[in-house]
Design a protein around this motif. Structure first.
Motif, PDB file in Angstrom:
ATOM      1  N   THR A   1       2.870  10.520  -5.129  1.00  0.00           N
ATOM      2  CA  THR A   1       2.113  11.199  -6.186  1.00  0.00           C
ATOM      3  C   THR A   1       0.669  10.691  -6.290  1.00  0.00           C
ATOM      4  OG1 THR A   1       3.292   9.704  -7.674  1.00  0.00           O
ATOM      5  CG2 THR A   1       4.001  11.992  -7.660  1.00  0.00           C
ATOM      6  N   HIS A   2       0.280   9.744  -5.453  1.00  0.00           N
ATOM      7  CA  HIS A   2      -1.079   9.192  -5.459  1.00  0.00           C
ATOM      8  C   HIS A   2      -1.448   8.698  -6.861  1.00  0.00           C
ATOM      9  CE1 HIS A   2      -2.453  11.547  -1.618  1.00  0.00           C
ATOM     10  NE2 HIS A   2      -1.214  11.103  -1.523  1.00  0.00           N
ATOM     11  N   THR A   3      -0.506   8.018  -7.497  1.00  0.00           N
ATOM     12  CA  THR A   3      -0.700   7.579  -8.873  1.00  0.00           C
ATOM     13  C   THR A   3      -1.455   6.248  -8.916  1.00  0.00           C
ATOM     14  OG1 THR A   3       1.401   8.641  -9.364  1.00  0.00           O
ATOM     15  CG2 THR A   3       0.522   7.129 -11.037  1.00  0.00           C
ATOM     16  N   PHE A   4      -2.564   6.272  -9.639  1.00  0.00           N
ATOM     17  CA  PHE A   4      -3.317   5.040  -9.852  1.00  0.00           C
ATOM     18  C   PHE A   4      -2.844   4.432 -11.177  1.00  0.00           C
ATOM     19  CE2 PHE A   4      -6.090   7.197  -6.878  1.00  0.00           C
ATOM     20  CZ  PHE A   4      -6.618   6.161  -6.121  1.00  0.00           C
ATOM     21  N   LEU A   5      -2.274   3.254 -11.123  1.00  0.00           N
ATOM     22  CA  LEU A   5      -1.817   2.582 -12.337  1.00  0.00           C
ATOM     23  C   LEU A   5      -2.740   1.387 -12.589  1.00  0.00           C
ATOM     24  CD1 LEU A   5       2.004   2.416 -11.465  1.00  0.00           C
ATOM     25  CD2 LEU A   5       0.949   3.965 -13.118  1.00  0.00           C
ATOM     26  N   ASP A   6      -3.032   1.129 -13.859  1.00  0.00           N
ATOM     27  CA  ASP A   6      -3.840  -0.054 -14.173  1.00  0.00           C
ATOM     28  C   ASP A   6      -3.048  -1.320 -13.863  1.00  0.00           C
ATOM     29  OD1 ASP A   6      -5.894   1.509 -15.081  1.00  0.00           O
ATOM     30  OD2 ASP A   6      -5.081   1.619 -17.117  1.00  0.00           O
TER      31      ASP A   6
ATOM     32  N   VAL B   1      -0.147   2.166  -5.920  1.00  0.00           N
ATOM     33  CA  VAL B   1      -1.574   1.824  -5.928  1.00  0.00           C
ATOM     34  C   VAL B   1      -2.466   2.986  -5.492  1.00  0.00           C
ATOM     35  CG1 VAL B   1      -1.337  -0.670  -5.804  1.00  0.00           C
ATOM     36  CG2 VAL B   1      -1.306   0.652  -3.694  1.00  0.00           C
ATOM     37  N   GLY B   2      -2.170   4.184  -6.024  1.00  0.00           N
ATOM     38  CA  GLY B   2      -3.054   5.326  -5.754  1.00  0.00           C
ATOM     39  C   GLY B   2      -2.875   5.830  -4.339  1.00  0.00           C
ATOM     40  N   CYS B   3      -3.965   5.786  -3.565  1.00  0.00           N
ATOM     41  CA  CYS B   3      -3.910   6.309  -2.204  1.00  0.00           C
ATOM     42  C   CYS B   3      -5.111   5.842  -1.393  1.00  0.00           C
ATOM     43  CB  CYS B   3      -3.892   7.844  -2.250  1.00  0.00           C
ATOM     44  SG  CYS B   3      -5.209   8.531  -3.260  1.00  0.00           S
ATOM     45  N   TYR B   4      -5.119   6.218  -0.115  1.00  0.00           N
ATOM     46  CA  TYR B   4      -6.245   6.058   0.821  1.00  0.00           C
ATOM     47  C   TYR B   4      -6.685   4.595   1.050  1.00  0.00           C
ATOM     48  CZ  TYR B   4      -6.563  10.999  -0.532  1.00  0.00           C
ATOM     49  OH  TYR B   4      -6.273  12.317  -0.829  1.00  0.00           O
ATOM     50  N   GLY B   5      -5.802   3.657   0.727  1.00  0.00           N
ATOM     51  CA  GLY B   5      -6.157   2.247   0.949  1.00  0.00           C
ATOM     52  C   GLY B   5      -7.257   1.762   0.031  1.00  0.00           C
ATOM     53  N   ILE B   6      -7.386   2.400  -1.122  1.00  0.00           N
ATOM     54  CA  ILE B   6      -8.415   2.024  -2.094  1.00  0.00           C
ATOM     55  C   ILE B   6      -8.013   0.730  -2.813  1.00  0.00           C
ATOM     56  CG2 ILE B   6      -9.385   2.766  -4.337  1.00  0.00           C
ATOM     57  CD1 ILE B   6      -9.436   5.632  -3.156  1.00  0.00           C
TER      58      ILE B   6
ATOM     59  N   THR C   1       0.867  -1.182   0.000  1.00  0.00           N
ATOM     60  CA  THR C   1       0.000   0.000   0.000  1.00  0.00           C
ATOM     61  C   THR C   1       0.898   1.224   0.000  1.00  0.00           C
ATOM     62  OG1 THR C   1      -0.034  -0.200   2.408  1.00  0.00           O
ATOM     63  CG2 THR C   1      -1.978  -0.991   1.230  1.00  0.00           C
ATOM     64  N   ASN C   2       0.309   2.398  -0.261  1.00  0.00           N
ATOM     65  CA  ASN C   2       1.036   3.664  -0.136  1.00  0.00           C
ATOM     66  C   ASN C   2       0.037   4.777   0.085  1.00  0.00           C
ATOM     67  OD1 ASN C   2       0.768   2.960  -3.265  1.00  0.00           O
ATOM     68  ND2 ASN C   2       0.624   5.185  -3.072  1.00  0.00           N
ATOM     69  N   ASP C   3       0.470   5.836   0.739  1.00  0.00           N
ATOM     70  CA  ASP C   3      -0.362   7.029   0.939  1.00  0.00           C
ATOM     71  C   ASP C   3      -1.750   6.701   1.479  1.00  0.00           C
ATOM     72  OD1 ASP C   3       1.347   9.315  -0.433  1.00  0.00           O
ATOM     73  OD2 ASP C   3       1.510   7.543  -1.693  1.00  0.00           O
ATOM     74  N   VAL C   4      -1.808   5.868   2.485  1.00  0.00           N
ATOM     75  CA  VAL C   4      -3.118   5.509   3.059  1.00  0.00           C
ATOM     76  C   VAL C   4      -3.702   6.716   3.810  1.00  0.00           C
ATOM     77  CG1 VAL C   4      -4.348   3.909   4.571  1.00  0.00           C
ATOM     78  CG2 VAL C   4      -2.518   3.072   3.115  1.00  0.00           C
ATOM     79  N   HIS C   5      -2.864   7.606   4.276  1.00  0.00           N
ATOM     80  CA  HIS C   5      -3.290   8.871   4.865  1.00  0.00           C
ATOM     81  C   HIS C   5      -4.421   8.724   5.883  1.00  0.00           C
ATOM     82  CE1 HIS C   5      -0.774  11.752   2.817  1.00  0.00           C
ATOM     83  NE2 HIS C   5      -0.986  11.168   1.654  1.00  0.00           N
ATOM     84  N   SER C   6      -4.213   7.866   6.848  1.00  0.00           N
ATOM     85  CA  SER C   6      -5.148   7.717   7.973  1.00  0.00           C
ATOM     86  C   SER C   6      -6.552   7.288   7.561  1.00  0.00           C
ATOM     87  CB  SER C   6      -5.229   9.014   8.789  1.00  0.00           C
ATOM     88  OG  SER C   6      -3.949   9.424   9.205  1.00  0.00           O
ATOM     89  N   HIS C   7      -6.708   6.749   6.361  1.00  0.00           N
ATOM     90  CA  HIS C   7      -8.032   6.296   5.923  1.00  0.00           C
ATOM     91  C   HIS C   7      -8.322   4.915   6.501  1.00  0.00           C
ATOM     92  CE1 HIS C   7      -9.608   9.453   3.273  1.00  0.00           C
ATOM     93  NE2 HIS C   7      -8.344   9.826   3.320  1.00  0.00           N
ATOM     94  N   ILE C   8      -8.888   4.929   7.679  1.00  0.00           N
ATOM     95  CA  ILE C   8      -9.167   3.704   8.415  1.00  0.00           C
ATOM     96  C   ILE C   8     -10.541   3.168   8.039  1.00  0.00           C
ATOM     97  CG2 ILE C   8      -9.671   2.898  10.768  1.00  0.00           C
ATOM     98  CD1 ILE C   8      -7.131   4.722  11.504  1.00  0.00           C
ATOM     99  N   ASP C   9     -11.518   4.063   7.969  1.00  0.00           N
ATOM    100  CA  ASP C   9     -12.866   3.656   7.559  1.00  0.00           C
ATOM    101  C   ASP C   9     -12.992   3.741   6.042  1.00  0.00           C
ATOM    102  OD1 ASP C   9     -13.680   3.328  10.195  1.00  0.00           O
ATOM    103  OD2 ASP C   9     -14.207   5.446  10.400  1.00  0.00           O
ATOM    104  N   PRO C  10     -13.904   2.934   5.454  1.00  0.00           N
ATOM    105  CA  PRO C  10     -14.142   3.079   4.007  1.00  0.00           C
ATOM    106  C   PRO C  10     -14.735   4.452   3.717  1.00  0.00           C
ATOM    107  CG  PRO C  10     -15.248   1.122   4.895  1.00  0.00           C
ATOM    108  CD  PRO C  10     -14.755   1.905   6.058  1.00  0.00           C
ATOM    109  N   PHE C  11     -14.626   4.899   2.481  1.00  0.00           N
ATOM    110  CA  PHE C  11     -15.276   6.153   2.094  1.00  0.00           C
ATOM    111  C   PHE C  11     -16.784   5.988   2.229  1.00  0.00           C
ATOM    112  CE2 PHE C  11     -11.177   6.956   0.210  1.00  0.00           C
ATOM    113  CZ  PHE C  11     -11.049   8.336   0.307  1.00  0.00           C
ATOM    114  N   PRO C  12     -17.482   7.047   2.643  1.00  0.00           N
ATOM    115  CA  PRO C  12     -18.944   6.925   2.783  1.00  0.00           C
ATOM    116  C   PRO C  12     -19.629   6.706   1.431  1.00  0.00           C
ATOM    117  CG  PRO C  12     -18.228   9.195   3.153  1.00  0.00           C
ATOM    118  CD  PRO C  12     -16.990   8.362   3.041  1.00  0.00           C
TER     119      PRO C  12
END
Lengths: 259, 303
Positions: B251-256, B274-279, B39-50
């Motif tokens: 860079t919060h880069t989402f790669l396919d 893998v982008g960011c925020y644990g997505i 993972t990378n740049d999870v930035h404290s995203h513990i809960d899923p996005f609403p």
């Protein structure tokens, strides 16, 4: 006895031989990478949850939610940064509050007053919705950790501020300063605290640390003759303000007039 | 008595001999499978996005990530779980607890290591230091010198993981702090040139330590289109050799799919983010073989 000793010696040698053979056979050839497969696995609502983790997070989440959702003030109508060409109700409020709260700190420390506040339109990250105002509202409007910085500028840079606002065509949050955009798209009647701008005077402008470092091309801040870090996060400025007021004022006054 | 002892010992050595033979014969045809999850740049995203989030509705969440990791571990216990930094900052969890919950949850998920991102300095070096007791995983960075800070000794320049006989060398690279992070936050942390440090690290890990795999955990950023001179993962891959995989962030880069870059020696390097925020969770599977007949065919990369 003698015989046994002999056997032991032989065995010892044999074991050493085996060990060396082992080590040698293992280390003579490293593993070779033959195949790599890579993919991204999305985390979605289709995935299972982990009860143990959920249980662990819950008390932390409950505490935060209780705190974030406690009502601090009431907002009589929605304040939105997208309604207004040169100024908005939420922008006016934020700039006024930053000037007022920042000045308390600045005055106590430096024995001077802040003249004006300039923030950026892009820095307002959410609306202030009609209804109960909570700590969560402050987090939504200001999710970043930016804090207040007072920058000392001379009058010429105040003129630059006016030109910048006209050029960017955005309702930048502004307080303590008013001006008129003339027909030729230049600024006139620039007033600071109700008085005409004096190019020989030093003005104290409160902004956030991002802009003070020239963010959003606010290059006039880079010409600062002095800088004062107030160590006061803008989110905390809002929270402190919400705690003080009962009803949020709707600030519709015109700060930038168009001729 | 003596006879009995002799028989016992002979039997033991025979057993050892046959065990040795069977082991070595087993190993020559052995295929080892290592799964890297990251993972990378999870930035404290513990809960899923609403559900009403305009961009990432219902995505992410530590609880689900933990379940996915557990499923993969059941399939292949030979897992290395890594993070490329910026664990901190982004939700009230960080503002309220200063990163405590982030570190505790990563420890529960059995992360092996993380590198340090610029936002991990957001509560200053003291803020990071205060949370260290909550992390059971390693912090790896090779180009920040923490010698004159409280973090001295708490961040390893590299670590060699032995995963079922596979030697995996991991080192870490951090972004230049000056201009990005307030000096009062990073204090006396010294930033060293990432390319030079990477060259030293690969020499050590591949040549001296003879690692089977070398991974760089990077928080340099994937690439910068508007600043060609700035070091980034794609450039790092080109300018170095003996790195097999760069796991990036910042860079919060989402790669396919992971990017394949040719390194200085003309060999393939995998660069992933893998982008960011644990997505997303990144997954790279490495297969190793001792059988020469297979290895002569060269490695195949399926992305």
């Amino acid at each position: 006895m003698v015989k046994l000793k002999k056997y032991n010696g032989f065995l010892k040698l044999f074991v050493i031989f085996l060990t060396l053979f082992f080590i040698f056979s293992c280390s003579q050839k490293n593993y070779n990478l033959t195949k790599i497969e890579g993919k991204q696995l999305p985390i979605t609502e289709k995935g299972n949850e982990t009860p143990q983790i959920e249980k662990f997070i819950k008390p932390y989440r409950d505490h935060i939610n209780k705190d974030l959702d406690s009502v601090l003030a009431y907002c009589p109508e929605t304040l939105d940064k997208s309604t207004g060409k040169w100024q908005t109700t939420i922008g006016n409020l934020m700039a006024d509050v930053c000037l007022e709260k920042g000045n308390v700190v600045f005055k106590a420390r430096e024995k001077k007053n802040i003249d004006l506040c300039l923030l950026n339109h892009g820095g307002i990250r959410a609306i202030l919705p009609k209804g109960n105002v909570t700590t969560r509202t402050a987090f939504e409007i200001m999710p970043f950790e930016n804090s207040l910085i007072v920058v000392a500028l001379n009058g010429n840079q105040i003129l630059d501020i006016a030109s910048y606002i006209i050029k960017e065509k955005k309702p930048q949050p502004l307080s303590g300063m008013t001006f008129t955009i003339a027909k030729d798209n230049t600024a006139k009647n620039i007033l600071i605290q109700g008085k005409p701008v004096d190019t020989n005077k030093t003005y104290y402008v409160v902004t956030n640390d991002y802009l003070a470092n020239g963010g959003d091309n606010m290059n006039f801040f880079l010409k600062a003759t002095d800088k004062f870090d107030l160590n006061y996060k803008i989110r905390n400025v809002l929270i402190d303000y919400f705690k003080e007021v009962d009803t949020i004022p709707v600030k519709n006054d015109v700060r930038i007039t168009v001729e | 008595m003596k006879r009995r002892e002799f028989i016992e010992k002979t039997a033991a050595s025979t057993a050892l001999l046959s065990l040795g033979l069977s082991l070595s014969s087993f190993e020559t045809n052995d295929i080892k499978h290592l799964t890297i999850l990251h993972t990378n740049d999870v930035h404290s995203h513990i809960d899923p996005f609403p559900a009403d989030d305009p961009r990432n509705a219902n995505k992410g969440g530590v609880s689900r990530r933990a379940a996915l990791i557990e499923t993969i571990r059941k399939e292949n216990p030979n897992v290395l779980l890594l993070d490329a930094g910026d664990i901190f900052q982004g939700t009230p969890y960080f503002n309220y607890y200063g990163g405590e919950l982030e570190f505790k949850l990563m420890s529960m998920m059995k992360y092996d290591a993380s590198t340090i991102g610029n936002h991990d300095f957001d509560n200053g070096l003291d803020g990071l230091y205060a949370q260290m007791p909550h992390a059971t995983f390693e912090f790896i960075n090779s180009n920040y010198d923490f010698k004159n800070t409280v973090m001295n000794g708490l961040v390893k320049p590299y670590k060699i993981f032995n995963k079922n006989g596979i030697k995996v060398g991991v080192f870490g690279l951090g972004i230049e702090l000056d201009g990005l992070v307030d000096k009062k936050m990073y204090k006396e942390t010294v930033y060293n040139n990432p390319v030079e440090v990477a060259q030293d690290m690969t020499q050590l890990l591949k040549k001296d330590e003879k690692c089977d795999l070398v991974i760089c955990l990077s928080h340099l950023g994937y690439n910068y289109r508007d600043d060609e001179s700035k070091i980034c993962d794609l450039k790092l891959a080109e300018l170095t050799q003996d790195i097999d995989l760069i796991i990036g962030g910042h860079t919060h880069t989402f790669l396919d799919k992971p990017t394949i870059v040719k390194n200085k020696a003309g060999e393939n390097v995998l660069v992933n983010q893998v982008g960011c925020y644990g997505i997303n969770l990144g997954r790279i599977d490495f297969y190793f073989d001792k059988n020469k007949a297979h290895t002569n065919q060269g490695k195949s990369i399926i992305v």
